[in-house]
Write a protein that holds these residues in place. Structure first.
Motif, PDB file in Angstrom:
ATOM      1  N   THR A   1       0.861  -1.185   0.000  1.00 25.46           N
ATOM      2  CA  THR A   1       0.000   0.000   0.000  1.00 25.46           C
ATOM      3  C   THR A   1       0.900   1.239   0.000  1.00 25.46           C
ATOM      4  N   PRO A   2       0.351   2.391  -0.385  1.00 23.62           N
ATOM      5  CA  PRO A   2       1.157   3.625  -0.362  1.00 23.62           C
ATOM      6  C   PRO A   2       1.647   3.985   1.045  1.00 23.62           C
ATOM      7  N   ARG A   3       1.010   3.437   2.083  1.00 27.36           N
ATOM      8  CA  ARG A   3       1.386   3.749   3.475  1.00 27.36           C
ATOM      9  C   ARG A   3       2.315   2.698   4.075  1.00 27.36           C
ATOM     10  N   GLY A   4       2.743   1.750   3.269  1.00 24.25           N
ATOM     11  CA  GLY A   4       3.594   0.677   3.776  1.00 24.25           C
ATOM     12  C   GLY A   4       2.954  -0.679   3.539  1.00 24.25           C
ATOM     13  N   ASP A   5       3.634  -1.726   3.949  1.00 23.44           N
ATOM     14  CA  ASP A   5       3.164  -3.074   3.668  1.00 23.44           C
ATOM     15  C   ASP A   5       2.217  -3.572   4.753  1.00 23.44           C
ATOM     16  N   GLY A   6       1.301  -4.408   4.337  1.00 20.68           N
ATOM     17  CA  GLY A   6       0.418  -5.106   5.260  1.00 20.68           C
ATOM     18  C   GLY A   6       0.476  -6.589   4.965  1.00 20.68           C
ATOM     19  N   GLU A   7      -0.381  -7.344   5.622  1.00 27.25           N
ATOM     20  CA  GLU A   7      -0.367  -8.794   5.449  1.00 27.25           C
ATOM     21  C   GLU A   7      -1.783  -9.351   5.536  1.00 27.25           C
ATOM     22  N   ILE A   8      -2.069 -10.302   4.650  1.00 33.01           N
ATOM     23  CA  ILE A   8      -3.356 -10.989   4.724  1.00 33.01           C
ATOM     24  C   ILE A   8      -3.339 -11.937   5.919  1.00 33.01           C
ATOM     25  N   THR A   9      -4.439 -11.928   6.678  1.00 37.56           N
ATOM     26  CA  THR A   9      -4.543 -12.818   7.836  1.00 37.56           C
ATOM     27  C   THR A   9      -5.416 -14.038   7.518  1.00 37.56           C
ATOM     28  N   SER A  10      -6.434 -13.843   6.660  1.00 38.21           N
ATOM     29  CA  SER A  10      -7.275 -14.959   6.191  1.00 38.21           C
ATOM     30  C   SER A  10      -7.659 -14.657   4.765  1.00 38.21           C
ATOM     31  N   GLY A  11      -7.553 -15.618   3.884  1.00 36.16           N
ATOM     32  CA  GLY A  11      -7.987 -15.396   2.501  1.00 36.16           C
ATOM     33  C   GLY A  11      -8.586 -16.665   1.957  1.00 36.16           C
ATOM     34  N   THR A  12      -9.512 -16.503   1.021  1.00 33.60           N
ATOM     35  CA  THR A  12     -10.147 -17.672   0.431  1.00 33.60           C
ATOM     36  C   THR A  12     -10.810 -17.278  -0.867  1.00 33.60           C
ATOM     37  N   PHE A  13     -11.455 -18.239  -1.481  1.00 28.35           N
ATOM     38  CA  PHE A  13     -12.352 -18.012  -2.605  1.00 28.35           C
ATOM     39  C   PHE A  13     -13.758 -17.961  -2.027  1.00 28.35           C
ATOM     40  N   SER A  14     -14.475 -16.880  -2.287  1.00 26.74           N
ATOM     41  CA  SER A  14     -15.828 -16.740  -1.765  1.00 26.74           C
ATOM     42  C   SER A  14     -16.816 -17.417  -2.697  1.00 26.74           C
ATOM     43  N   PRO A  15     -17.474 -18.487  -2.265  1.00 28.42           N
ATOM     44  CA  PRO A  15     -18.446 -19.156  -3.131  1.00 28.42           C
ATOM     45  C   PRO A  15     -19.632 -18.256  -3.474  1.00 28.42           C
ATOM     46  N   THR A  16     -20.030 -17.372  -2.568  1.00 26.42           N
ATOM     47  CA  THR A  16     -21.190 -16.514  -2.844  1.00 26.42           C
ATOM     48  C   THR A  16     -20.846 -15.457  -3.888  1.00 26.42           C
ATOM     49  N   LEU A  17     -19.643 -14.873  -3.804  1.00 28.33           N
ATOM     50  CA  LEU A  17     -19.232 -13.817  -4.726  1.00 28.33           C
ATOM     51  C   LEU A  17     -18.547 -14.362  -5.976  1.00 28.33           C
ATOM     52  N   SER A  18     -18.137 -15.623  -5.952  1.00 36.20           N
ATOM     53  CA  SER A  18     -17.280 -16.192  -7.005  1.00 36.20           C
ATOM     54  C   SER A  18     -16.044 -15.321  -7.224  1.00 36.20           C
ATOM     55  N   ARG A  19     -15.540 -14.764  -6.138  1.00 35.71           N
ATOM     56  CA  ARG A  19     -14.330 -13.937  -6.182  1.00 35.71           C
ATOM     57  C   ARG A  19     -13.487 -14.279  -4.960  1.00 35.71           C
ATOM     58  N   SER A  20     -12.221 -13.934  -5.027  1.00 37.48           N
ATOM     59  CA  SER A  20     -11.383 -14.152  -3.853  1.00 37.48           C
ATOM     60  C   SER A  20     -11.508 -12.959  -2.910  1.00 37.48           C
ATOM     61  N   ILE A  21     -11.598 -13.261  -1.626  1.00 38.10           N
ATOM     62  CA  ILE A  21     -11.722 -12.232  -0.591  1.00 38.10           C
ATOM     63  C   ILE A  21     -10.736 -12.528   0.531  1.00 38.10           C
ATOM     64  N   ALA A  22     -10.493 -11.518   1.367  1.00 39.53           N
ATOM     65  CA  ALA A  22      -9.537 -11.705   2.467  1.00 39.53           C
ATOM     66  C   ALA A  22      -9.817 -10.711   3.577  1.00 39.53           C
ATOM     67  N   LEU A  23      -9.254 -11.020   4.739  1.00 37.67           N
ATOM     68  CA  LEU A  23      -9.050 -10.021   5.786  1.00 37.67           C
ATOM     69  C   LEU A  23      -7.555  -9.756   5.816  1.00 37.67           C
ATOM     70  N   ALA A  24      -7.183  -8.483   5.963  1.00 37.63           N
ATOM     71  CA  ALA A  24      -5.768  -8.122   5.947  1.00 37.63           C
ATOM     72  C   ALA A  24      -5.496  -7.063   7.000  1.00 37.63           C
ATOM     73  N   ARG A  25      -4.330  -7.170   7.616  1.00 38.42           N
ATOM     74  CA  ARG A  25      -3.921  -6.137   8.577  1.00 38.42           C
ATOM     75  C   ARG A  25      -3.075  -5.125   7.809  1.00 38.42           C
ATOM     76  N   LEU A  26      -3.581  -3.900   7.717  1.00 37.19           N
ATOM     77  CA  LEU A  26      -2.988  -2.850   6.873  1.00 37.19           C
ATOM     78  C   LEU A  26      -2.565  -1.663   7.730  1.00 37.19           C
ATOM     79  N   PRO A  27      -1.607  -0.866   7.235  1.00 34.36           N
ATOM     80  CA  PRO A  27      -1.228   0.342   7.974  1.00 34.36           C
ATOM     81  C   PRO A  27      -2.425   1.272   8.129  1.00 34.36           C
ATOM     82  N   GLU A  28      -2.530   1.954   9.272  1.00 26.93           N
ATOM     83  CA  GLU A  28      -3.557   2.974   9.463  1.00 26.93           C
ATOM     84  C   GLU A  28      -3.426   3.993   8.336  1.00 26.93           C
TER      85      GLU A  28
END
Lengths: 363, 126
Positions: free
Chosen positions: A299-326
């Protein structure tokens, strides 16, 4: 040696693929975790969650003890049967566990804690008890088992399956519990859908499971449970937060009561160190892979990291939770390292899906 | 467990079939698709790419996990199965018809030293 729940033989007889989760031999799926996921979003599915531990706290000091031990404030629980989601923190503000506490009676509160942390939680509560409420009884209820029935038709199918359940729970509000016979049913869950979490004696749980199957509730494994909870924007303790992260950088500020004057474990640490990171949702915009835990986010504010990621069956897209810089805002586009590529993802506010409806823009 | 007798196998769960034109078709085994669960993404090697034996050259991702696919033998990629890229679930439905890519082998005999069905059965142990 893996521990088993009272439903282990039932899962194996149903042909489940089993996996080690929190030290327990648990069903991952019974054939297709995507089919199981859709069953919960569209109809009714159920999960064996007997690996989670029911812990009863009994004694006149129960409320005062929990007011100190938990980050959310049990004084929000004014009506018997009402439940509250909360973190339990260490002195340094790290998350030891997240749990649901239910107000049963003024001298009786029930906790449901995670499988992997249960023994440590009970030891921790025991130490706090020794210094703050020596007469309080802490009773881990290994004699109980639990089934989560979830989906738009979960309540109706439960009522058909379990005699007496409709009369006892028809008027139950979300995040409330009622007892009938030897059953304790809460209108709670971990999927973003309506439904119940049903606690019954371990000796009777196989019978309850069969009755729910007969009423058309589809057995679902932990695979679907994970994609459902991630779509619902719910954290998994030990993955999206742990003892090294504070609830304030885990998307859980709404569960921490820093307003009331009460003292609680971890409060001083939270007040002393404002968060520099936050937990956000990511929606993958490019093809080329699936978002996964531990992938780096640029990100422009520095690096973050995904904590959980998967393929969303409802969205047919990949989604995640990520810890990002404020300072990284919802709507910003960031780049995720997936193998040798950088894929674009949009920062979104969870949940992705709630009550069957998509809650984020897909374009 | 479905392990066709006419195919060759690797301990990393690829299957191989020799075609009449001498090319080698490669896929992942039924055991592999079962272990991965519902597939949602497949990345295939480009046609014309030269592969060394054992080189990671494709990726299959299920809801649960990502897994590399390795070139079982050295050679050049002559075809990639676009049907599995657009519908990865066909690998779950029939792992032996939903092939991933075809190789023109550097050494036509290289495939003969790989595992037969009995040898692969012993690898997966069930």
């Amino acid at each position: 040696m893996l521990k088993t729940t009272p439903l282990n033989a039932v899962h194996r007889a149903a042909g489940a693929r089993m996996v080690d989760f929190g030290g327990f031999d648990m069903p991952l799926h019974y054939g297709s975790q995507i089919d199981e996921h859709h069953a919960v979003r569209r109809d009714a599915g159920m999960f064996d969650v007997s690996h989670m531990r029911v812990v009863d706290l009994e004694g006149p000091d129960a409320r005062a003890f929990l007011r100190y031990a938990l980050a959310n404030n049990v004084d929000k629980l004014t009506v018997p049967g009402k439940a509250l989601y909360t973190c339990m923190l260490a002195e340094d503000g790290g998350v030891l566990d997240d749990l649901i506490v239910t107000f049963v009676r003024e001298d009786f509160f029930r906790l449901v804690v995670n499988a992997g942390t249960a023994d440590a939680d009970i030891a921790w509560l025991g130490r706090l008890r020794d210094t703050h409420a020596p007469t309080l009884a802490i009773r881990p209820r290994t004699d109980l088992a639990m089934i989560a029935v979830q989906g738009p038709n979960a309540r109706a199918k439960t009522w058909r399956a379990l005699p007496g359940s409709e009369a006892a729970t028809a008027e139950l509000k979300p995040f409330s519990a009622a007892a009938f016979d030897d059953v304790f049913a809460s209108r709670t869950g971990y999927t973003g859908e309506d439904g119940f979490e049903i606690v019954v004696p371990a000796a009777r749980v196989a019978e309850t499971w069969s009755a729910l199957v007969a009423a058309g509730v589809k057995p679902c494994g932990l695979g679907a449970r994970d994609t459902l909870r991630l779509e619902a924007g719910m954290n998994l303790c030990g993955q999206d937060m742990d003892a090294r992260t504070s609830p304030l950088e885990s998307g859980l500020a709404w569960t921490v009561d820093l307003v009331s004057p009460r003292e609680f474990v971890g409060k001083a640490a939270l007040l002393a160190s404002p968060p520099s990171r936050r937990l956000a949702g990511l929606l993958l915009l490019d093809g080329g892979g699936v978002l996964r835990a531990h992938q780096r986010v640029h990100t422009p504010r520095g690096d973050g990291e995904i904590t959980s990621g998967t393929f969303s069956p409802t969205l047919s897209r990949s989604i995640a939770l990520a810890r990002l810089p404020e300072g990284v805002a919802d709507g910003d586009v960031v780049e995720v390292e997936v193998r040798d590529k950088r894929l674009r993802a949009r920062v979104v506010k969870p949940p992705f899906v709630r009550n069957g409806a998509v809650k984020v823009a897909l374009t | 467990m479905n392990i066709p007798a006419q195919l060759r196998y690797t301990s990393s769960h690829e299957w191989l079939r020799r075609e009449s034109d001498g090319t080698i078709t490669v896929g992942i085994t039924d055991h592999a698709q079962g272990a991965l669960g519902d597939l949602v993404f497949v990345e295939l090697p480009a046609v014309g790419r030269k592969l060394a034996a054992g080189e990671a050259c494709a990726v299959v991702e299920s809801v649960k996990a990502a897994s590399d696919v390795y070139a079982p033998i050295a050679g050049e990629v002559v075809a990639a199965n676009g049907a599995v890229s657009s519908a990865p679930e066909i690998v779950n439905q029939d792992a032996y018809s939903a092939w991933l890519f075809r190789i023109k082998p550097s050494d036509p005999a290289a495939m003969d030293s790989l595992l037969d069905a009995r040898g692969y059965q012993a690898v997966i142990g069930d």
